[in-house]
Design an enzyme around this catalytic site. Structure first.
Site, mmCIF file in Angstrom:
data_model
loop_
_atom_site.group_PDB
_atom_site.id
_atom_site.type_symbol
_atom_site.label_atom_id
_atom_site.label_comp_id
_atom_site.label_asym_id
_atom_site.label_seq_id
_atom_site.Cartn_x
_atom_site.Cartn_y
_atom_site.Cartn_z
ATOM 1 N N GLU A 176 -13.921 -0.329 9.958
ATOM 2 C CA GLU A 176 -12.971 -0.808 11.114
ATOM 3 C C GLU A 176 -12.035 0.282 11.506
ATOM 4 O O GLU A 176 -11.005 0.090 12.307
ATOM 5 C CB GLU A 176 -11.902 -2.036 10.273
ATOM 6 C CG GLU A 176 -12.300 -3.390 10.689
ATOM 7 C CD GLU A 176 -13.427 -3.862 9.930
ATOM 8 O OE1 GLU A 176 -14.011 -3.200 9.152
ATOM 9 O OE2 GLU A 176 -13.520 -5.337 9.886
ATOM 10 N N TYR A 178 -10.753 2.808 10.123
ATOM 11 C CA TYR A 178 -9.670 3.470 9.209
ATOM 12 C C TYR A 178 -9.871 4.725 8.607
ATOM 13 O O TYR A 178 -10.965 5.167 8.964
ATOM 14 C CB TYR A 178 -9.156 2.441 8.131
ATOM 15 C CG TYR A 178 -8.431 1.019 8.548
ATOM 16 C CD1 TYR A 178 -7.391 1.188 9.072
ATOM 17 C CD2 TYR A 178 -9.033 -0.140 8.293
ATOM 18 C CE1 TYR A 178 -6.739 -0.083 9.750
ATOM 19 C CE2 TYR A 178 -8.451 -1.236 8.765
ATOM 20 C CZ TYR A 178 -7.510 -1.100 9.302
ATOM 21 O OH TYR A 178 -6.761 -2.585 9.953
ATOM 22 N N ARG A 226 -16.534 -0.871 1.533
ATOM 23 C CA ARG A 226 -16.877 -1.735 2.837
ATOM 24 C C ARG A 226 -17.115 -0.546 3.681
ATOM 25 O O ARG A 226 -16.309 0.298 4.178
ATOM 26 C CB ARG A 226 -15.619 -2.483 3.071
ATOM 27 C CG ARG A 226 -15.474 -3.313 4.272
ATOM 28 C CD ARG A 226 -14.655 -4.435 4.435
ATOM 29 N NE ARG A 226 -15.199 -5.181 5.796
ATOM 30 C CZ ARG A 226 -14.324 -6.171 6.104
ATOM 31 N NH1 ARG A 226 -13.041 -6.388 5.571
ATOM 32 N NH2 ARG A 226 -14.656 -6.751 7.064
ATOM 33 N N HIS A 264 -11.282 -1.468 15.213
ATOM 34 C CA HIS A 264 -10.103 -2.342 15.934
ATOM 35 C C HIS A 264 -10.011 -1.782 17.272
ATOM 36 O O HIS A 264 -9.409 -2.441 17.888
ATOM 37 C CB HIS A 264 -8.705 -2.043 15.042
ATOM 38 C CG HIS A 264 -8.794 -2.720 13.890
ATOM 39 N ND1 HIS A 264 -9.100 -3.931 13.619
ATOM 40 C CD2 HIS A 264 -8.385 -2.503 12.539
ATOM 41 C CE1 HIS A 264 -9.264 -4.278 12.242
ATOM 42 N NE2 HIS A 264 -8.465 -3.411 11.702
ATOM 43 N N GLN A 351 -5.250 -17.770 16.248
ATOM 44 C CA GLN A 351 -3.742 -18.255 16.815
ATOM 45 C C GLN A 351 -2.614 -17.982 15.747
ATOM 46 O O GLN A 351 -1.711 -17.592 15.988
ATOM 47 C CB GLN A 351 -3.569 -19.748 17.412
ATOM 48 C CG GLN A 351 -4.076 -19.501 18.892
ATOM 49 C CD GLN A 351 -3.975 -20.967 19.754
ATOM 50 O OE1 GLN A 351 -5.081 -21.435 19.759
ATOM 51 N NE2 GLN A 351 -3.038 -21.331 19.652
ATOM 52 N N GLY A 657 2.649 -33.287 22.078
ATOM 53 C CA GLY A 657 3.009 -33.057 23.291
ATOM 54 C C GLY A 657 3.876 -34.030 24.014
ATOM 55 O O GLY A 657 4.538 -33.879 24.866
ATOM 56 N N GLU A 663 4.555 -25.435 26.399
ATOM 57 C CA GLU A 663 3.985 -24.449 24.954
ATOM 58 C C GLU A 663 3.342 -25.340 24.152
ATOM 59 O O GLU A 663 3.326 -24.839 23.079
ATOM 60 C CB GLU A 663 5.082 -23.751 24.369
ATOM 61 C CG GLU A 663 5.907 -22.796 25.382
ATOM 62 C CD GLU A 663 5.075 -21.576 25.711
ATOM 63 O OE1 GLU A 663 4.598 -21.061 24.736
ATOM 64 O OE2 GLU A 663 4.965 -21.371 26.842
HETATM 65 P P1 NAP Z 1 1.053 -22.896 30.577
HETATM 66 O O1 NAP Z 1 0.875 -21.832 29.688
HETATM 67 O O2 NAP Z 1 2.414 -23.449 30.421
HETATM 68 O O3 NAP Z 1 0.637 -22.421 31.958
HETATM 69 C C1 NAP Z 1 1.055 -23.271 33.144
HETATM 70 C C2 NAP Z 1 0.677 -22.489 34.294
HETATM 71 O O4 NAP Z 1 0.823 -23.418 35.488
HETATM 72 C C3 NAP Z 1 1.347 -21.303 34.419
HETATM 73 O O5 NAP Z 1 0.448 -20.297 34.978
HETATM 74 C C4 NAP Z 1 2.450 -21.528 35.566
HETATM 75 O O6 NAP Z 1 2.879 -20.242 36.156
HETATM 76 C C5 NAP Z 1 1.802 -22.723 36.222
HETATM 77 N N1 NAP Z 1 2.746 -23.768 36.829
HETATM 78 C C6 NAP Z 1 3.702 -24.400 36.104
HETATM 79 N N2 NAP Z 1 4.522 -25.207 36.917
HETATM 80 C C7 NAP Z 1 3.875 -25.297 38.163
HETATM 81 C C8 NAP Z 1 3.878 -25.968 39.151
HETATM 82 N N3 NAP Z 1 5.105 -26.780 39.256
HETATM 83 N N4 NAP Z 1 3.313 -25.582 40.245
HETATM 84 C C9 NAP Z 1 2.405 -24.684 40.104
HETATM 85 N N5 NAP Z 1 2.128 -24.081 39.127
HETATM 86 C C10 NAP Z 1 2.819 -24.315 38.009
HETATM 87 O O7 NAP Z 1 0.254 -24.194 29.946
HETATM 88 P P2 NAP Z 1 -1.360 -24.617 30.135
HETATM 89 O O8 NAP Z 1 -1.973 -23.475 30.623
HETATM 90 O O9 NAP Z 1 -1.472 -25.815 30.606
HETATM 91 O O10 NAP Z 1 -1.616 -24.386 28.452
HETATM 92 C C11 NAP Z 1 -0.786 -25.445 27.681
HETATM 93 C C12 NAP Z 1 -0.496 -24.747 26.408
HETATM 94 O O11 NAP Z 1 -1.924 -24.689 25.616
HETATM 95 C C13 NAP Z 1 -0.070 -23.411 26.291
HETATM 96 O O12 NAP Z 1 1.037 -23.551 25.256
HETATM 97 C C14 NAP Z 1 -1.026 -22.521 26.122
HETATM 98 O O13 NAP Z 1 -0.278 -21.380 25.262
HETATM 99 C C15 NAP Z 1 -2.054 -23.359 25.201
HETATM 100 N N6 NAP Z 1 -3.566 -23.009 25.306
HETATM 101 C C16 NAP Z 1 -3.636 -21.772 24.799
HETATM 102 C C17 NAP Z 1 -5.081 -21.217 25.177
HETATM 103 C C18 NAP Z 1 -5.087 -19.795 24.776
HETATM 104 O O14 NAP Z 1 -4.426 -19.170 24.234
HETATM 105 N N7 NAP Z 1 -6.244 -19.118 24.809
HETATM 106 C C19 NAP Z 1 -5.565 -21.728 25.766
HETATM 107 C C20 NAP Z 1 -5.420 -22.972 26.224
HETATM 108 C C21 NAP Z 1 -4.391 -23.388 25.975
HETATM 109 P P3 NAP Z 1 3.882 -20.183 37.386
HETATM 110 O O15 NAP Z 1 4.916 -21.019 36.888
HETATM 111 O O16 NAP Z 1 4.248 -18.741 37.290
HETATM 112 O O17 NAP Z 1 3.294 -20.507 38.647
HETATM 113 FE FE1 SF4 Z 2 -7.275 -18.292 11.900
HETATM 114 FE FE2 SF4 Z 2 -7.312 -20.957 11.178
HETATM 115 FE FE3 SF4 Z 2 -7.757 -20.470 13.790
HETATM 116 FE FE4 SF4 Z 2 -9.395 -19.830 11.807
HETATM 117 S S1 SF4 Z 2 -8.926 -21.641 12.546
HETATM 118 S S2 SF4 Z 2 -8.998 -18.282 13.315
HETATM 119 S S3 SF4 Z 2 -8.056 -19.174 10.184
HETATM 120 S S4 SF4 Z 2 -5.785 -19.665 12.599
#
Ligand code: NAP
Ligand code: SF4
Length: 680
Positions: A176, A178, A226, A264, A351, A657, A663
């Site tokens: 990794e 190290y 490792r 890393h 996550q 939700g 969030e």
């Molecule tokens: P989000 O992360 O809150 O993003 C919503 C997006 O919509 C933002 O870019 C925001 O940007 C825009 N937005 C908000 N209100 C708006 C409006 N009225 N008009 C136009 N644009 C607007 O929500 P999400 O993408 O739906 O995700 C939901 C949750 O799932 C989040 O907590 C996220 O962390 C999680 N999630 C995470 C991942 C990952 O980490 N890979 C993948 C999927 C989902 P602006 O307000 O700047 O325009």
């Molecule tokens: Fe980490 Fe749990 Fe996601 Fe696996 S399922 S990557 S252990 S948070």
């Protein structure tokens, strides 16, 4: 002396996985090792109790051997100023209760000894040569010959301290990127003394460490090394050098070779969900052909079927699983008992494990809220079972129903649609996220087994709910429709319509919203249909035979062909993707860049018409010509039932939700559901 564990009975299908194996002076009861993970439990209140609970749970789940998170052999090898160390004999003895408790459950435990080298986030970190790591702001000091000899001694002393504390052995961390790994390749080792230059010189340090540990700790102590089986960096080690090192490490006295994949700082994903399962099995296979000690395969192995296949095909002798042991500490026990379909599978999201560690929180698990918090949960049936109505069969509702029924409550789960899963069904459509199907399978099988009554296609009335002891509202979210002129134009679709396949996007797409879902949708849209797992290697420039230097044969950041022309937009002027997880965000950002996705931040949406999406950016009007405009602009809570219940004076608890749409993700939904069920 052979320290023998009680062997597991086998079910037939997983004979090899469940078969015992001699490793040095020990016999492992099966072929599953819990790989090293930093948990941060050592920095919590009552750290020994919490660490003991954590490891004991995995031992009860019948893992043959657990390897702890890394302990530095000295002050300059720590991961950060608070990082755990094994250089104080008295402090090490405080770990004895952990070892004793794991032994009492029939498992073995080894301490990992890790010198972070130029990855140490401390002033005065050290390395073979003074070259700063791209992921660390501190520039390392070049080790002197005396430093190297002292560090070899420190590895031996730390191992002796671990031995005195009751550990069965150590894993010497040589992968990794190290310290020991840094010595092995010219990329980081520019020395001209006997510790650099020729292959022999570059390999000398790790070999001397293994020899010193063996000499100090004697033959009955397990030494695992490792080894970096694929560096995944430019000018990394070619196969012949890796094999030569493996053979010399064996000759120096190691009992087993675990394998690490990728430094890393590598720009190739190695463990997150975009990596296909079993992608790295060829790397240990190359080493196994050349040594006689057992070789361990690791990274993205998360099911008993895949583990068995890797063993039977001869790619490795054992399987190391780290995150899968967070997701389900009873992985091995369930496999042995013929209950593999009840395993809670690690979905490689990172996550709650890696991302939490990077934000200085205790490691947890998205699919298993108990992980890292073992002492906070009840694991025995309740004395007074209650009747529970759960309304909504998404992640939050299923987690509540599964946990409550497991604790002995009578649970009825109402779901308005014809299938369970809610947003998980959409999430699983994103490339690589089909692992979420395993989470659905886990919840469904466990709910069925524990007698949950399912009412699909049912939106309960207030009357339907009034007789239950508890009502849980987990009705989830609906996509937010932003107030943009023309948002009802036929070329507009919600992310739910795209990911569910209800609407197929055209060739040119504008994505409104650059949150997690906007990125997932963009990746879904640019990924060519039915892209086979094999394309992972060409996409990221990896040599699938693992023979080239660093196992690379292309540019990990090079462009790849795209199914569509996609533009992702947001109103904030922040960098798009800022809210993505630390350990997966860079992968998504790079993947979209490689596919030619354009990012626009700081825009105002002016309207949608036949020409496309009209925006203003820096005061200038612009049209994003698009055939389809996808709304990924967040969600709104769906809680109309709660209002009706409140009017009738029926108490209910709202989670997921439905409680708070912003969030929201599966992590919070599952955590809230399980913890609520524990409170009934
Ligand atoms: P989000 O992360 O809150 O993003 C919503 C997006 O919509 C933002 O870019 C925001 O940007 C825009 N937005 C908000 N209100 C708006 C409006 N009225 N008009 C136009 N644009 C607007 O929500 P999400 O993408 O739906 O995700 C939901 C949750 O799932 C989040 O907590 C996220 O962390 C999680 N999630 C995470 C991942 C990952 O980490 N890979 C993948 C999927 C989902 P602006 O307000 O700047 O325009
Ligand atoms: Fe980490 Fe749990 Fe996601 Fe696996 S399922 S990557 S252990 S948070």
């Amino acid at each position: 002396m052979v320290r023998q564990q009680t062997n597991s009975a086998s079910t037939g299908k997983y004979d090899r996985l469940l078969s015992p194996l001699r490793v040095g002076a020990f016999e492992l009861r099966n072929r599953v090792i819990m790989g090293s993970m930093h948990t941060r439990l050592e920095s919590e209140d009552d750290p020994i109790t919490k660490q003991t609970a954590f490891y004991v749970e995995r031992a009860r789940g019948e893992v043959a051997l657990a390897i702890t998170g890394g302990f530095s052999p000295n002050a300059d090898g720590v991961m950060d100023s608070e990082g755990p160390r094994m250089d104080d004999a008295e402090e090490a003895l405080k770990l004895t209760p952990i070892c004793d408790a794991v032994h009492a459950e029939g498992s073995l435990i080894c301490a990992q000894i890790l010198h972070a080298g130029r990855y140490a986030k401390i002033e005065g970190c050290v390395a073979p040569s003074p070259i700063r790591a791209p992921i660390n702001r501190f520039v390392p000091r070049e080790m002197t010959g005396a430093d190297i000899l002292r560090t070899i001694e420190d590895f031996a002393s730390a191992s002796a301290n671990a031995q005195a504390a009751g550990f069965d052995g150590v894993e010497i961390m040589g992968s990794e990127g190290y310290l020991l790994n840094e010595f092995t390749v010219p990329h980081t080792n520019k020395r001209t003394d006997e510790w650099g230059g020729s292959v022999e010189n570059r390999h000398r340090f790790p070999i001397e460490v293994v020899k010193a540990v063996r000499q100090r700790c004697g033959p009955d102590f397990m030494i695992i090394y490792r080894i970096s089986a694929a560096d995944l960096i430019e000018n990394g080690a070619p196969t012949e050098e890796i094999i030569a090192l493996a053979q010399k490490i064996e000759a120096a006295g190691a009992d087993m070779l675990n394998t690490g994949i990728g430094w890393h700082e590598a720009r190739v994903p190695t463990i997150a969900y975009p990596v296909p399962r079993g992608a790295w099995r060829g790397a240990p296979s190359n080493i196994k052909q050349a040594v006689s000690i057992p070789v361990v395969a690791s990274n993205r192995i998360n099911t008993p079927d895949l583990a068995e296949d890797i063993l039977v095909s001869g790619d490795a002798d054992l399987i190391s699983m780290a995150r899968p042991m967070l997701a389900d500490p009873h992985f091995v026990r369930k496999t042995r008992e013929g209950r593999a379909d009840e395993i809670n599978t690690c979905i490689a999201c990172n996550q709650a494990c890696l991302d939490y560690i990077f934000s200085e929180k205790v490691a947890g698990c998205l699919v298993n809220p108990r992980a890292g918090h073992e002492t906070e949960f009840r694991n025995t049936p309740v004395d007074v079972p209650k009747s529970i109505a759960v309304v909504g069969g998404g992640a939050a509702g299923m987690a509540t129903a599964a946990e409550a029924s497991w604790l002995g409550h009578g649970v009825t789960l109402f779901e308005g649609s014809d299938k369970l899963g809610g947003q998980l069904n959409l999430a699983s459509a994103a490339p690589g996220k089909d692992e979420f199907d395993e989470t659905l399978r886990f919840f469904k099988n466990n709910m069925r087994k524990n007698g949950v009554t399912f009412k699909l296609n049912t939106r309960p009335s207030v009357d339907d709910l009034k007789e239950f002891d508890h009502v849980v509202i987990a009705t989830g979210v609906t996509p937010r429709i932003p107030k943009i002129p023309g948002v009802d134009h036929p070329k507009v679709a919600t992310y739910a319509q795209i990911l569910s396949g209800e609407i197929t996007a055209g060739k040119r797409v504008a994505v409104i919203g650059a949150g997690g879902i906007g990125f997932d949708v963009a990746e879904y849209l640019v990924t060519l249909p039915a892209q086979p797992d094999a394309e992972f290697y060409s996409t990221w420039g990896v040599d699938e035979k693992f023979t080239t230097p660093g196992a690379l044969n292309g540019d990990p950041l090079g462009a790849v062909s795209s199914a569509r022309q996609v533009t992702v937009l947001q109103r904030k002027s922040d960098k798009p993707g800022k809210t993505l997880g630390v350990s997966t965000g860079w992968i998504l950002r790079n993947a979209l860049r490689k596919h030619g996705v354009e990012m626009r931040a700081g825009v105002s949406y002016e309207g949608i018409d036949d020409a496309g999406l009209h925006i203003t950016l820096d005061g200038k009007p612009e049209v994003i010509a698009a055939d389809t405009i996808v709304l990924c602009s967040g969600q709104e809570s769906e809680r109309s039932l709660l209002d009706a219940l409140e009017q009738k004076g029926i108490g209910a608890t709202v989670i997921g939700g439905a409680k708070e749409a912003s969030e929201l993700d599966a992590l919070r939904a599952i955590n809230e559901g399980v913890r609520l069920a524990q409170s009934f």
